[in-house]
Design an enzyme around this catalytic site. Structure first.
Site, mmCIF file in Angstrom:
data_model
loop_
_atom_site.group_PDB
_atom_site.id
_atom_site.type_symbol
_atom_site.label_atom_id
_atom_site.label_comp_id
_atom_site.label_asym_id
_atom_site.label_seq_id
_atom_site.Cartn_x
_atom_site.Cartn_y
_atom_site.Cartn_z
ATOM 1 N N GLY A 153 0.859 -1.190 0.000
ATOM 2 C CA GLY A 153 0.000 0.000 0.000
ATOM 3 C C GLY A 153 0.893 1.237 0.000
ATOM 4 O O GLY A 153 2.046 1.174 -0.417
ATOM 5 N N SER A 176 -2.841 -8.352 -4.978
ATOM 6 C CA SER A 176 -2.705 -8.163 -6.425
ATOM 7 C C SER A 176 -1.387 -7.454 -6.718
ATOM 8 O O SER A 176 -0.807 -6.827 -5.836
ATOM 9 C CB SER A 176 -3.876 -7.348 -6.978
ATOM 10 N N GLU A 265 -0.984 -3.411 23.272
ATOM 11 C CA GLU A 265 -0.344 -2.171 23.741
ATOM 12 C C GLU A 265 -1.113 -1.573 24.904
ATOM 13 O O GLU A 265 -2.342 -1.610 24.875
ATOM 14 C CB GLU A 265 -0.291 -1.153 22.588
ATOM 15 N N HIS A 283 5.380 2.587 19.499
ATOM 16 C CA HIS A 283 4.404 2.994 18.479
ATOM 17 C C HIS A 283 4.586 4.466 18.062
ATOM 18 O O HIS A 283 3.692 5.299 18.264
ATOM 19 C CB HIS A 283 2.963 2.756 18.979
ATOM 20 N N ILE A 284 5.748 4.742 17.456
ATOM 21 C CA ILE A 284 6.074 6.132 17.086
ATOM 22 C C ILE A 284 6.288 6.308 15.583
ATOM 23 O O ILE A 284 6.965 7.236 15.151
ATOM 24 C CB ILE A 284 7.320 6.647 17.854
ATOM 25 N N GLY A 285 5.704 5.406 14.779
ATOM 26 C CA GLY A 285 5.904 5.480 13.319
ATOM 27 C C GLY A 285 5.653 6.851 12.730
ATOM 28 O O GLY A 285 6.404 7.330 11.873
HETATM 29 C C1 GLV Z 1 -0.684 4.617 13.387
HETATM 30 O O1 GLV Z 1 -0.407 3.540 13.785
HETATM 31 C C2 GLV Z 1 -1.684 4.907 12.412
HETATM 32 O O2 GLV Z 1 -2.453 4.010 12.037
HETATM 33 O O3 GLV Z 1 -1.760 6.062 11.993
#
Ligand code: GLV
Length: 325
Positions: A153, A176, A265, A283-285
């Site tokens: 994605g 796909s 979490e 969880h700091i993406g």
């Molecule tokens: C973070 O995990 C998000 O889904 O934005």
């Protein structure tokens, strides 16, 4: 005036801007759980949620005036979308604005696990660094590995796009194939899931969490990964069976893992906490000033579109049929 409940302390000035047009209430939003959210929602027309807030059938049934939920995340697994559709509630999320930062953090974890960045820091702080040695903390050359991206994605593609800069070969798997031109641009190749697991030195997950992807990486899938490879997850914790992952690393089948997300979490499997070759982040993406401000702004824009302009935001993932736009 319509009433909006903001569940969380968000960066930016969106709440103040919306306050001129709606009645805005801010709740710190912590530790609420389903029951806490359910008790707060009656009477509100708009709700701004974080990914820690369950918006279930029970919550939606209690929300007697609710028109819109703006979820300050790209993932919407905390929301029962089918129930929102049934209750005629619009749901929006925050795609695009967090793609680059999340892909960057994914690469941060890939580099950290391949090059021992975090374990090296711990080693030095323990006082174990006694001078340069030819065999000290030997990692893997980033340009020599195969990176397998599961879920091509927006974020998965951004991770693939960054691989060329490191000279890493990539494979990807999704239901796909990407258009041929895009595959060429990303210098990547589609392959089956099992084939990807067997061929990749690093497997990175970028699929949404749903019934089909829950425990996608279970004990069997982890066993199918190449011996000495690494798992990276910046998507959602429940994609991985954490106990099975801890076992796969502890047994030496996997060389390590980089995780930004966890099954329950903020709890983290205690065996993972003990493994030096596993890098753990809270969880700091998307956690940069720029991106978290943009995410909040998206939510406030969407609340404004629905509640003030009576429109349907382009970002809506649930668009009730009854509403114009
Ligand atoms: C973070 O995990 C998000 O889904 O934005």
């Amino acid at each position: 005036m319509k009433r909006v409940l903001i569940l969380g302390d968000l960066p930016g000035d969106g709440a103040e801007r919306l306050a001129g047009r709606c009645e805005v209430e801010v709740h710190h939003g912590e530790g609420l759980g389903e029951e806490g959210v359910r008790r707060l929602v009656p009477g509100f027309h708009g709700l701004l949620t974080l990914l820690i807030h369950p918006v279930s059938e029970r919550v939606l049934a209690a929300a007697d005036r609710l028109e819109v939920v703006a979820n300050c995340a790209v993932g919407v697994d905390n929301i029962d979308l089918a129930a929102a559709q049934r209750h005629g509630v619009i749901v929006t999320n925050t795609p695009d604005v967090l793609t680059a930062d999340t892909a960057d953090l994914t690469w941060g974890l890939i580099l950290a696990v391949l090059r021992g960045i975090v374990s090296g820091d711990r080693y030095l702080r323990r006082g174990d660094f006694h001078g340069w040695r030819p065999k000290l903390l030997l990692g893997r050359s980033v340009g020599s590995v195969v990176l397998g991206v599961v879920g091509p994605g927006r974020i998965g593609q951004a991770v693939l796009a960054r691989a060329a800069a490191f000279g890493a070969r990539t494979l990807y798997h999704g239901p796909s194939r990407l258009p041929e031109g895009r595959e060429r641009e990303l210098e990547t190749e589609w392959c089956g899931f099992e084939e990807l697991l067997a061929a990749s030195d690093v497997v990175s997950l970028h699929v949404p969490l749903n019934d089909e992807t829950h425990h996608l990486m279970d004990a069997r899938a982890l066993r199918s990964m190449k011996k000495g490879s690494y798992l990276v997850n910046t998507a959602r914790g429940p994609l991985v069976d954490e106990a099975a992952l801890a076992e796969a690393v502890a047994s030496g089948h996997l060389a390590g893992a980089g995780l930004d997300v966890f099954e329950a979490e903020p709890a983290v499997n205690t065996r993972l906490l003990e493994l030096d070759s596993v890098v753990l982040l809270p969880h700091i993406g998307s956690a940069t000033v720029e991106t978290r401000t943009r995410m909040a702004d998206c939510c406030f824009e969407d609340l404004h579109t629905v509640l003030v302009e009576d429109g349907v935001p382009a970002r809506a993932v649930v668009k009730p049929v009854s509403r114009g736009g």
